[in-house]
Design an enzyme around this catalytic site. Structure first.
Site, mmCIF file in Angstrom:
data_model
loop_
_atom_site.group_PDB
_atom_site.id
_atom_site.type_symbol
_atom_site.label_atom_id
_atom_site.label_comp_id
_atom_site.label_asym_id
_atom_site.label_seq_id
_atom_site.Cartn_x
_atom_site.Cartn_y
_atom_site.Cartn_z
ATOM 1 N N GLY A 12 12.834 -1.346 -12.816
ATOM 2 C CA GLY A 12 13.741 -1.373 -13.354
ATOM 3 C C GLY A 12 15.460 -1.920 -12.379
ATOM 4 N N ARG A 15 19.369 -4.877 -12.124
ATOM 5 C CA ARG A 15 21.049 -4.498 -11.858
ATOM 6 C C ARG A 15 21.148 -3.083 -12.414
ATOM 7 N NH1 ARG A 15 20.936 -6.465 -18.787
ATOM 8 N NH2 ARG A 15 20.121 -4.248 -19.168
ATOM 9 N N ASP A 62 6.209 -5.224 -16.142
ATOM 10 C CA ASP A 62 6.408 -5.069 -17.650
ATOM 11 C C ASP A 62 6.577 -2.932 -17.409
ATOM 12 O OD1 ASP A 62 7.282 -2.978 -20.147
ATOM 13 O OD2 ASP A 62 6.441 -5.131 -20.836
ATOM 14 N N VAL A 63 7.290 -2.222 -17.605
ATOM 15 C CA VAL A 63 6.030 -0.732 -17.146
ATOM 16 C C VAL A 63 5.397 -0.265 -18.427
ATOM 17 C CG1 VAL A 63 8.184 -0.096 -15.316
ATOM 18 C CG2 VAL A 63 8.442 0.007 -17.328
ATOM 19 N N ASN A 89 13.247 4.419 -13.591
ATOM 20 C CA ASN A 89 14.879 3.968 -13.824
ATOM 21 C C ASN A 89 14.932 2.759 -15.236
ATOM 22 O OD1 ASN A 89 17.565 3.537 -13.325
ATOM 23 N ND2 ASN A 89 16.739 0.829 -13.098
ATOM 24 N N SER A 141 17.743 11.943 -18.809
ATOM 25 C CA SER A 141 19.595 11.292 -19.320
ATOM 26 C C SER A 141 20.212 13.579 -19.737
ATOM 27 C CB SER A 141 19.173 10.492 -20.501
ATOM 28 O OG SER A 141 21.396 11.055 -20.802
ATOM 29 N N TYR A 154 15.784 7.627 -28.107
ATOM 30 C CA TYR A 154 15.790 7.810 -26.865
ATOM 31 C C TYR A 154 15.815 8.533 -25.625
ATOM 32 C CZ TYR A 154 18.926 7.161 -22.200
ATOM 33 O OH TYR A 154 19.188 6.715 -21.357
ATOM 34 N N ALA A 156 14.024 11.792 -27.291
ATOM 35 C CA ALA A 156 13.001 11.939 -26.490
ATOM 36 C C ALA A 156 12.548 11.587 -25.837
ATOM 37 C CB ALA A 156 12.308 11.867 -28.765
ATOM 38 N N LYS A 158 13.677 10.590 -23.155
ATOM 39 C CA LYS A 158 14.216 11.291 -22.167
ATOM 40 C C LYS A 158 13.743 12.553 -21.754
ATOM 41 C CE LYS A 158 15.959 7.408 -19.996
ATOM 42 N NZ LYS A 158 15.649 6.785 -18.812
ATOM 43 N N ILE A 187 26.897 6.707 -17.378
ATOM 44 C CA ILE A 187 27.657 6.565 -16.633
ATOM 45 C C ILE A 187 27.863 4.419 -17.111
ATOM 46 C CG2 ILE A 187 26.363 5.013 -13.989
ATOM 47 C CD1 ILE A 187 26.457 8.199 -14.319
HETATM 48 P P1 NAD Z 1 20.810 -1.671 -17.257
HETATM 49 O O1 NAD Z 1 20.564 -1.908 -19.558
HETATM 50 O O2 NAD Z 1 21.515 -1.791 -17.058
HETATM 51 O O3 NAD Z 1 19.271 -1.218 -16.819
HETATM 52 C C1 NAD Z 1 17.739 -0.887 -17.601
HETATM 53 C C2 NAD Z 1 16.651 -2.577 -16.293
HETATM 54 O O4 NAD Z 1 15.972 -2.202 -17.060
HETATM 55 C C3 NAD Z 1 17.577 -3.966 -16.466
HETATM 56 O O5 NAD Z 1 17.159 -4.106 -15.890
HETATM 57 C C4 NAD Z 1 16.437 -4.253 -17.385
HETATM 58 O O6 NAD Z 1 15.725 -5.640 -17.100
HETATM 59 C C5 NAD Z 1 14.955 -2.934 -17.414
HETATM 60 N N1 NAD Z 1 13.426 -2.924 -17.500
HETATM 61 C C6 NAD Z 1 13.880 -3.023 -19.433
HETATM 62 N N2 NAD Z 1 13.162 -2.984 -20.318
HETATM 63 C C7 NAD Z 1 12.284 -2.782 -18.732
HETATM 64 C C8 NAD Z 1 10.489 -2.747 -18.731
HETATM 65 N N3 NAD Z 1 9.700 -2.740 -19.791
HETATM 66 N N4 NAD Z 1 9.875 -3.112 -17.651
HETATM 67 C C9 NAD Z 1 10.539 -2.963 -16.501
HETATM 68 N N5 NAD Z 1 12.097 -3.175 -16.251
HETATM 69 C C10 NAD Z 1 12.617 -2.688 -18.090
HETATM 70 O O7 NAD Z 1 21.027 0.451 -17.707
HETATM 71 P P2 NAD Z 1 21.447 1.183 -16.468
HETATM 72 O O8 NAD Z 1 22.217 2.541 -17.502
HETATM 73 O O9 NAD Z 1 21.920 0.774 -15.506
HETATM 74 O O10 NAD Z 1 20.171 2.659 -16.924
HETATM 75 C C11 NAD Z 1 19.309 2.538 -15.933
HETATM 76 C C12 NAD Z 1 18.513 3.789 -16.596
HETATM 77 O O11 NAD Z 1 19.044 4.420 -16.096
HETATM 78 C C13 NAD Z 1 18.072 3.912 -18.112
HETATM 79 O O12 NAD Z 1 16.295 4.716 -17.572
HETATM 80 C C14 NAD Z 1 18.958 4.446 -18.598
HETATM 81 O O13 NAD Z 1 18.068 5.480 -19.638
HETATM 82 C C15 NAD Z 1 19.419 5.335 -17.353
HETATM 83 N N6 NAD Z 1 21.201 6.238 -18.155
HETATM 84 C C16 NAD Z 1 21.391 5.613 -18.019
HETATM 85 C C17 NAD Z 1 22.892 6.558 -18.225
HETATM 86 C C18 NAD Z 1 23.867 5.382 -18.403
HETATM 87 O O14 NAD Z 1 24.705 5.759 -18.425
HETATM 88 N N7 NAD Z 1 24.471 4.028 -17.603
HETATM 89 C C19 NAD Z 1 22.662 7.214 -18.223
HETATM 90 C C20 NAD Z 1 21.816 8.071 -17.930
HETATM 91 C C21 NAD Z 1 20.676 7.718 -18.003
#
Ligand code: NAD
Length: 246
Positions: A12, A15, A62-63, A89, A141, A154, A156, A158, A187
């Site tokens: 992921g 971005r 796709d993971v 991620n 998270s 979500y 569950a 995490k 974030i």
């Molecule tokens: P984001 O949506 O910007 O990035 C997630 C990325 O994962 C995207 O590029 C998306 O295309 C990719 N993705 C989605 N499904 C996928 C799949 N099946 N296979 C491969 N890639 C896939 O979100 P983010 O905020 O950058 O989040 C990144 C990680 O951090 C996530 O696991 C999210 O749960 C975690 N997180 C984010 C926050 C926050 O506040 N932003 C807080 C806690 C945890």
């Protein structure tokens, strides 16, 4: 250049937080595999890294799909020979109150966020076990630790990542592999951008440092956990949440 001659694969990473992790590890010398389902964004990220003189390439995966995961690891090792750092991620949200949540949205979030990390860890571990070294970091998270209304699926997933982190840390320790998790707070990213103003305000009020985190804050924590400085740390959950939960 702490990570010279090391290969880092981040799921992921087209971005958001994943991209920031890729940039950070690349800036310290790692060869980067950008992996995502969004290939245009993934290629653009690779170009940005290459333009800065960093080694990186993109693989679509796709993971939640076991065949994709197998191909991803195979291609990575074929290209760079080693796999030293792997960051789970990739993650999605499908928020709604539990009482209204569809089975489909439950399954989708668990499949990508939790099963995806399991498939990736299993496939990666096979390579790292042979190398007798490796670093795995799971992006969990704060919501997995404290719960959140509207995020039963979500949170569950995490919380499940925390169990996966500790079990795999125990299984892989004897092979020189550490497995840790980071539990970010709020974030700024495309994931949190779409949250309603009142939800953002509530998180802000509850965050002791009174500001939201940046993807770079998570990237810095990852860079520490995958470095030699963290070689005696495994099975831990590092909170990077601005004091949202203590
Ligand atoms: P984001 O949506 O910007 O990035 C997630 C990325 O994962 C995207 O590029 C998306 O295309 C990719 N993705 C989605 N499904 C996928 C799949 N099946 N296979 C491969 N890639 C896939 O979100 P983010 O905020 O950058 O989040 C990144 C990680 O951090 C996530 O696991 C999210 O749960 C975690 N997180 C984010 C926050 C926050 O506040 N932003 C807080 C806690 C945890």
């Amino acid at each position: 250049m702490k990570f010279e001659n090391k290969t880092a694969l981040i799921t992921g990473s087209a971005r958001g937080i994943g991209k920031a992790i890729a940039e950070r590890l690349a800036s310290q010398g790692a060869r980067i595999v950008i992996s995502d389902v969004l290939m245009d964004a993934a290629e653009a990220t690779v170009k940005e890294l290459n333009d800065k003189g960093y080694e990186a390439f993109a693989i679509k995966a796709d993971v939640s799909n076991a065949d994709d995961v197998q191909a991803l690891i195979k291609e990575t090792v074929a290209k760079y020979q080693t796999l030293d750092i792997m960051v789970n991620n990739a993650g999605i949200t499908r928020d709604t109150l539990m009482i209204r949540m569809s089975e489909k949205d439950w399954d989708l979030v668990l499949d990508i966020n939790l099963k995806g990390a399991f498939l990736m860890t299993q496939a990666t571990a096979k390579v790292m076990m042979k190398q007798r070294s490796g670093r795995i970091v799971n992006i969990s998270s704060v919501v997995g630790q404290m719960g959140n209304a509207g995020q039963a699926n979500y949170s569950a997933s995490k919380a499940g990542l925390i169990g996966l982190t500790k079990s795999s840390a125990r299984e892989l320790a004897s092979r020189g592999i550490t497995v840790n998790a980071i539990a970010p707070g709020f974030i700024e990213s495309e994931m949190t951008e779409k949250l309603p103003e009142e939800v953002r305000n509530e998180f802000m009020k509850a965050t002791a440092l009174k500001r939201f985190g940046k993807p770079e804050d998570i990237a810095a924590a990852v860079a520490f956990l995958v470095s030699d400085d963290a070689s005696y740390i495994t099975g831990q959950i590092l909170a990077v949440n601005g004091g949202l939960l203590m």
